[in-house]
Design a protein around this motif. Sequence first.
Motif, PDB file in Angstrom:
ATOM      1  N   GLY A 146       0.807  -1.212   0.000  1.00  0.00           N
ATOM      2  CA  GLY A 146       0.000   0.000   0.000  1.00  0.00           C
ATOM      3  C   GLY A 146       0.839   1.259   0.000  1.00  0.00           C
ATOM      4  O   GLY A 146       2.062   1.208  -0.125  1.00  0.00           O
ATOM      5  N   LEU A 147       0.181   2.386   0.133  1.00  0.00           N
ATOM      6  CA  LEU A 147       0.860   3.675   0.113  1.00  0.00           C
ATOM      7  C   LEU A 147       1.230   4.103   1.530  1.00  0.00           C
ATOM      8  O   LEU A 147       0.388   4.127   2.422  1.00  0.00           O
ATOM      9  N   GLU A 148       2.480   4.458   1.696  1.00  0.00           N
ATOM     10  CA  GLU A 148       2.999   4.884   2.993  1.00  0.00           C
ATOM     11  C   GLU A 148       3.203   6.395   2.954  1.00  0.00           C
ATOM     12  O   GLU A 148       3.984   6.904   2.145  1.00  0.00           O
ATOM     13  N   PHE A 149       2.515   7.111   3.812  1.00  0.00           N
ATOM     14  CA  PHE A 149       2.616   8.564   3.856  1.00  0.00           C
ATOM     15  C   PHE A 149       4.015   8.989   4.283  1.00  0.00           C
ATOM     16  O   PHE A 149       4.582   8.447   5.238  1.00  0.00           O
ATOM     17  N   LEU A 150       4.566   9.972   3.593  1.00  0.00           N
ATOM     18  CA  LEU A 150       5.887  10.493   3.942  1.00  0.00           C
ATOM     19  C   LEU A 150       5.804  11.911   4.500  1.00  0.00           C
ATOM     20  O   LEU A 150       6.241  12.183   5.610  1.00  0.00           O
ATOM     21  N   ILE A 151       5.243  12.837   3.695  1.00  0.00           N
ATOM     22  CA  ILE A 151       5.249  14.244   4.097  1.00  0.00           C
ATOM     23  C   ILE A 151       4.140  14.990   3.373  1.00  0.00           C
ATOM     24  O   ILE A 151       3.727  14.593   2.273  1.00  0.00           O
ATOM     25  N   ARG A 209      17.519  10.288   6.882  1.00  0.00           N
ATOM     26  CA  ARG A 209      18.102  10.303   5.538  1.00  0.00           C
ATOM     27  C   ARG A 209      17.124  10.904   4.521  1.00  0.00           C
ATOM     28  O   ARG A 209      17.520  11.250   3.417  1.00  0.00           O
ATOM     29  N   PHE A 210      15.869  11.010   4.926  1.00  0.00           N
ATOM     30  CA  PHE A 210      14.829  11.529   4.040  1.00  0.00           C
ATOM     31  C   PHE A 210      14.528  12.975   4.398  1.00  0.00           C
ATOM     32  O   PHE A 210      14.367  13.324   5.570  1.00  0.00           O
ATOM     33  N   SER A 211      14.422  13.813   3.377  1.00  0.00           N
ATOM     34  CA  SER A 211      14.017  15.206   3.599  1.00  0.00           C
ATOM     35  C   SER A 211      13.265  15.672   2.359  1.00  0.00           C
ATOM     36  O   SER A 211      13.392  15.098   1.275  1.00  0.00           O
ATOM     37  N   ALA A 212      12.474  16.702   2.522  1.00  0.00           N
ATOM     38  CA  ALA A 212      11.725  17.247   1.391  1.00  0.00           C
ATOM     39  C   ALA A 212      11.592  18.743   1.565  1.00  0.00           C
ATOM     40  O   ALA A 212      11.540  19.249   2.689  1.00  0.00           O
ATOM     41  N   GLU A 213      11.557  19.418   0.436  1.00  0.00           N
ATOM     42  CA  GLU A 213      11.372  20.866   0.429  1.00  0.00           C
ATOM     43  C   GLU A 213      10.318  21.220  -0.597  1.00  0.00           C
ATOM     44  O   GLU A 213      10.095  20.478  -1.555  1.00  0.00           O
ATOM     45  N   ARG A 214       9.722  22.362  -0.375  1.00  0.00           N
ATOM     46  CA  ARG A 214       8.804  22.897  -1.372  1.00  0.00           C
ATOM     47  C   ARG A 214       8.985  24.402  -1.419  1.00  0.00           C
ATOM     48  O   ARG A 214       9.006  25.062  -0.382  1.00  0.00           O
ATOM     49  N   THR A 254      10.917  18.863  -3.916  1.00  0.00           N
ATOM     50  CA  THR A 254      11.934  17.836  -4.112  1.00  0.00           C
ATOM     51  C   THR A 254      12.005  16.959  -2.878  1.00  0.00           C
ATOM     52  O   THR A 254      11.970  17.458  -1.748  1.00  0.00           O
ATOM     53  N   LEU A 255      12.087  15.666  -3.105  1.00  0.00           N
ATOM     54  CA  LEU A 255      12.290  14.692  -2.035  1.00  0.00           C
ATOM     55  C   LEU A 255      13.720  14.182  -2.183  1.00  0.00           C
ATOM     56  O   LEU A 255      14.095  13.714  -3.264  1.00  0.00           O
ATOM     57  N   THR A 256      14.495  14.300  -1.129  1.00  0.00           N
ATOM     58  CA  THR A 256      15.900  13.886  -1.159  1.00  0.00           C
ATOM     59  C   THR A 256      16.099  12.698  -0.232  1.00  0.00           C
ATOM     60  O   THR A 256      15.634  12.709   0.913  1.00  0.00           O
ATOM     61  N   ILE A 257      16.768  11.685  -0.767  1.00  0.00           N
ATOM     62  CA  ILE A 257      17.129  10.529   0.047  1.00  0.00           C
ATOM     63  C   ILE A 257      18.650  10.460   0.055  1.00  0.00           C
ATOM     64  O   ILE A 257      19.288  10.332  -1.001  1.00  0.00           O
ATOM     65  N   GLN A 258      19.223  10.565   1.232  1.00  0.00           N
ATOM     66  CA  GLN A 258      20.685  10.526   1.355  1.00  0.00           C
ATOM     67  C   GLN A 258      21.142   9.113   1.694  1.00  0.00           C
ATOM     68  O   GLN A 258      20.422   8.349   2.347  1.00  0.00           O
ATOM     69  N   ARG A 259      22.333   8.791   1.217  1.00  0.00           N
ATOM     70  CA  ARG A 259      22.955   7.499   1.553  1.00  0.00           C
ATOM     71  C   ARG A 259      21.956   6.359   1.355  1.00  0.00           C
ATOM     72  O   ARG A 259      21.633   5.611   2.276  1.00  0.00           O
ATOM     73  N   THR A 260      21.476   6.243   0.134  1.00  0.00           N
ATOM     74  CA  THR A 260      20.400   5.290  -0.160  1.00  0.00           C
ATOM     75  C   THR A 260      20.760   3.865   0.258  1.00  0.00           C
ATOM     76  O   THR A 260      21.923   3.439   0.174  1.00  0.00           O
ATOM     77  N   GLN A 261      19.735   3.157   0.685  1.00  0.00           N
ATOM     78  CA  GLN A 261      19.833   1.748   1.062  1.00  0.00           C
ATOM     79  C   GLN A 261      18.933   0.934   0.137  1.00  0.00           C
ATOM     80  O   GLN A 261      17.991   1.479  -0.461  1.00  0.00           O
ATOM     81  N   GLN A 262      19.161  -0.354   0.074  1.00  0.00           N
ATOM     82  CA  GLN A 262      18.342  -1.201  -0.797  1.00  0.00           C
ATOM     83  C   GLN A 262      16.873  -1.160  -0.381  1.00  0.00           C
ATOM     84  O   GLN A 262      15.978  -1.243  -1.233  1.00  0.00           O
ATOM     85  N   GLU A 263      16.609  -1.002   0.901  1.00  0.00           N
ATOM     86  CA  GLU A 263      15.230  -0.942   1.391  1.00  0.00           C
ATOM     87  C   GLU A 263      14.489   0.309   0.915  1.00  0.00           C
ATOM     88  O   GLU A 263      13.265   0.402   1.075  1.00  0.00           O
TER      89      GLU A 263
END
Lengths: 113, 107
Positions: free
Chosen positions: A42-47, A64-69, A76-85
């Motif tokens: 399903g859909l998981e709410f982020l921001i 590791r997750f951040s977003a700006e508007r 923009t949604l930024t994911i730092q140091r991405t992981q396989q998950e």
Amino acid sequence: GAGVSQSPSNKVTEKGKDVELRCDPISGHTALYWYRQRLGQGLEFLIYFQGNSAPDKSGLPSDRFSAERTGESVSTLTIQRTQQEDSAVYLCASSVGHGNTIYFGEGSWLTVV
Amino acid sequence: GIQVEQSPPDLILQEGANSTLRCNFSDSVNNLQWFHQNPWGQLINLFYIPSGTKQNGRLSATTVATERYSLLYISSSQTTDSGVYFCAVMGNNDMRFGAGTRLTVKP
């Protein structure tokens, strides 16, 4: 634009790299949402952004997750140091205001290898 | 936060059959929306229905806010109806989604 536009549509990145995902909401829409959808789930709410109010960041899974508007436009949604998950479809949606019909973009498919 | 439960999780129909999908939610909500996610992943808004009944072609929806549930009816199902149907509710801020009902319509 006519609909919610997301880019890139597909992104393959190496584990540990940073990624930026972009969302252009429908013009005039003050509310903007980011969701994550893992394969078959399903859909998981982020921001959630509403106008110039402080965003609701309660769904971001880690620092590791951040977003700006910028104002009531691009996000923009930024994911730092991405992981396989982090591999998933990242969906953006917008609505004309809080509590109105929401419209989704086609998503950004992220694969972390 | 608000809990959203959808049933059944999976549904297989023969073309032409009717079906009812259910969405239960745990608290008062400001609005409720139904979405269809097609096999290519695109999410389409079907209904904005905080209360009452709406119809659009072969689809209709009813929300009974006081009893905290909503129903989506699909009549004379077609293979193009296949996909996942999501219910989403809004409390104070964000839209929270249920886990969905995966519908497969066989020719």
